[in-house]
Design an enzyme around this catalytic site. Structure first.
Site, PDB file in Angstrom:
ATOM      1  CG  HIS A  25      -0.747  -0.204   2.493  1.00 37.20           C
ATOM      2  ND1 HIS A  25       0.173   0.548   3.156  1.00 37.20           N
ATOM      3  CD2 HIS A  25      -1.229  -1.072   3.410  1.00 37.20           C
ATOM      4  CE1 HIS A  25       0.245   0.161   4.417  1.00 37.20           C
ATOM      5  NE2 HIS A  25      -0.589  -0.836   4.591  1.00 37.20           N
ATOM      6  CD  GLU A  81      -3.012  -3.491   6.693  1.00 41.14           C
ATOM      7  OE1 GLU A  81      -2.397  -3.236   7.745  1.00 41.14           O
ATOM      8  OE2 GLU A  81      -2.865  -2.830   5.639  1.00 41.14           O
ATOM      9  CG  ASP A  83      -0.683  -7.403   6.068  1.00 41.01           C
ATOM     10  OD1 ASP A  83      -1.767  -6.917   6.415  1.00 41.01           O
ATOM     11  OD2 ASP A  83       0.389  -7.097   6.620  1.00 41.01           O
ATOM     12  CG  HIS A 146      -0.947  -0.740  10.921  1.00 39.51           C
ATOM     13  ND1 HIS A 146      -1.171  -1.448   9.783  1.00 39.51           N
ATOM     14  CD2 HIS A 146      -0.824   0.557  10.528  1.00 39.51           C
ATOM     15  CE1 HIS A 146      -1.173  -0.654   8.742  1.00 39.51           C
ATOM     16  NE2 HIS A 146      -0.962   0.544   9.158  1.00 39.51           N
ATOM     17  CE1 TYR A 193       6.171  -3.497   9.054  1.00 39.96           C
ATOM     18  CE2 TYR A 193       6.087  -2.437  11.198  1.00 39.96           C
ATOM     19  CZ  TYR A 193       5.550  -3.311  10.266  1.00 39.96           C
ATOM     20  OH  TYR A 193       4.391  -3.978  10.556  1.00 39.96           O
ATOM     21  CG  HIS A 226       5.092  -7.662   8.388  1.00 38.07           C
ATOM     22  ND1 HIS A 226       4.538  -8.263   7.289  1.00 38.07           N
ATOM     23  CD2 HIS A 226       4.112  -6.871   8.905  1.00 38.07           C
ATOM     24  CE1 HIS A 226       3.287  -7.871   7.135  1.00 38.07           C
ATOM     25  NE2 HIS A 226       3.000  -7.022   8.106  1.00 38.07           N
TER      26      HIS A 226
END
Ligand code: FEO
Length: 397
Positions: A25, A81, A83, A146, A193, A226
């Site tokens: 994104h 989210e 992902d 997030h 990040y 991640h």
């Protein structure tokens, strides 16, 4: 075919590696990413988070290298989210969990994504504890780190923090641990990040770090959703989050500009000379030749920020307008800065750049330096003085 990786006895990484993602994104993920899931083996077997749609088989294959997926009892959804939840339906179908733990916002959000509500959801809040046998799942809600649904899970018996997006990096690698990868690349990707994902939520990060301290949580291992797992540098990454979320930055000034006929570029170069003359590091970036994702990390880590643009049709150049829109949304704070640019007849770019900086709460040390057409020797000296002025203020801060 795919193997789980043991993080600690009875706790495994069963995530997937996305070597090819380059646009997350708008975030340029030049080193790819991973979508991490974790498996806890206890009397109750727990899967933490699912993965992006299309990667479900890889996750199930890694689980199968340890136990049969149907043996999983609980699914924890720390974050919805896509992902992490794009693969939810397939994974739930495969494991048929007895319970799915998530926050109230997680339940609302996931139902709005899936348009189904026939799942064994169990809403948890900060303070909810679930015994799995020898271990405990302690949930802490982390809204906006997030998304509004986000939470983290701490397993005190193992001193493992499953932290979803927090402490992540977009880094595809066969290595799974912080001590196995290049330390500079890890630092760079962790900073990028934070600057591009977490920075707008720094007040929430401060609250989370405070809550962790107050609860006496001192994780030995941090497992983000991640990138690599923090097992040797858990304290280090907590300290970095403390630094970035309190907007502490380094003795450096970043100059970002675009130029129409090179006059603004001449000004930019003279400004950097002025910064350096004061003994402060200067970095110069032409915005249309730079990676916005990397620029944000540069901005976050520098005390000073100077923006420049030529004027085009009563405005700044569209490249600077695009970048500054992206930058403002990420809310860098506590900068010391100024604006500059050359112009032909109207010269509004500097005014607009000042407005951007003011909106970010930047301490402006100059009204803005404008030069008509091409800077002469005096104008270039004014640019050097502007660089010196910003550098002096940065040293005092
Ligand atoms: Fe990695 Fe906010 O998702």
């Amino acid at each position: 075919m795919f193997k789980a990786v043991e993080v600690k006895k009875n706790f495994f990484w069963v995530g997937v590696i996305d070597w090819n993602i380059r646009d997350f994104h708008g975030y340029n993920t030049i080193r790819g990413s991973s979508y991490n899931s974790y498996l806890l083996l206890d009397e109750k077997k727990v899967l933490f988070d699912t993965v992006k749609k299309g990667f479900e088989e890889e996750l199930l294959s890694r689980v199968s290298s340890v136990i049969s997926p149907e043996e999983i009892d609980y699914l924890v959804i720390n974050h919805i989210e896509p992902d992490h939840s794009g693969g939810f339906l397939k994974i739930v179908e495969a494991i048929k969990p007895e319970k799915i733990f998530l926050t109230r916002n997680g339940k609302i959000g996931l139902e709005a994504h899936l348009h189904r509500a026939d799942f064994p959801f169990e809403v948890v809040t900060t303070g909810t504890e679930i015994k799995t046998g020898q271990n405990t799942l302690q949930f802490i809600e982390t809204p906006m780190i997030h998304w509004p649904d986000s939470m983290i899970t701490y397993i005190p018996e193992m001193k493992i923090l499953v932290s979803q997006d927090a402490f992540g990096q977009h880094l595809a690698t066969m290595e799974r641990f912080d001590d196995e990868v290049d330390a500079c690349i890890l630092q760079q990707e962790t900073a990028k990040y934070y600057a591009n994902i977490v920075l707008p939520y720094s007040p929430q990060v401060q609250r989370l770090l405070k809550a962790i301290k107050e609860k006496g949580i001192s994780p030995e291992i941090i497992c983000p959703d991640h990138g690599v797992i923090w097992r040797k540098k858990a304290k280090e990454v907590l300290d970095l989050y403390e630094k970035w979320s309190s907007y502490k930055a380094d003795l450096r000034v970043v100059v970002i500009y675009d130029t129409m006929w090179k006059s603004t570029e001449k000004m930019a170069k003279a400004i950097t000379e002025g910064i350096q003359a004061e003994g402060v590091e200067a970095k110069l970036f032409r915005v249309n030749l730079s990676d916005w994702t990397e620029l944000m990390a540069e901005i976050m880590e520098a005390k000073g920020l100077i923006l420049g643009s030529s004027t085009l049709n009563n405005n700044m150049l569209p490249t600077m307008a695009g970048f500054t829109t992206y930058m403002k949304g990420l809310r860098p704070r506590q900068k010391i800065g100024a604006a500059f640019g050359s112009f032909g007849w109207s010269g509004e770019a500097v005014k607009h750049l000042n407005q951007v900086l003011e909106k970010m709460g930047t301490e402006l040390v100059h009204q803005g330096l404008k030069v008509k057409y091409v800077p002469d020797a005096k104008a270039l000296e004014d640019c050097r003085q502007l660089g010196k002025l910003v550098a002096k203020k940065v040293k005092e801060a």
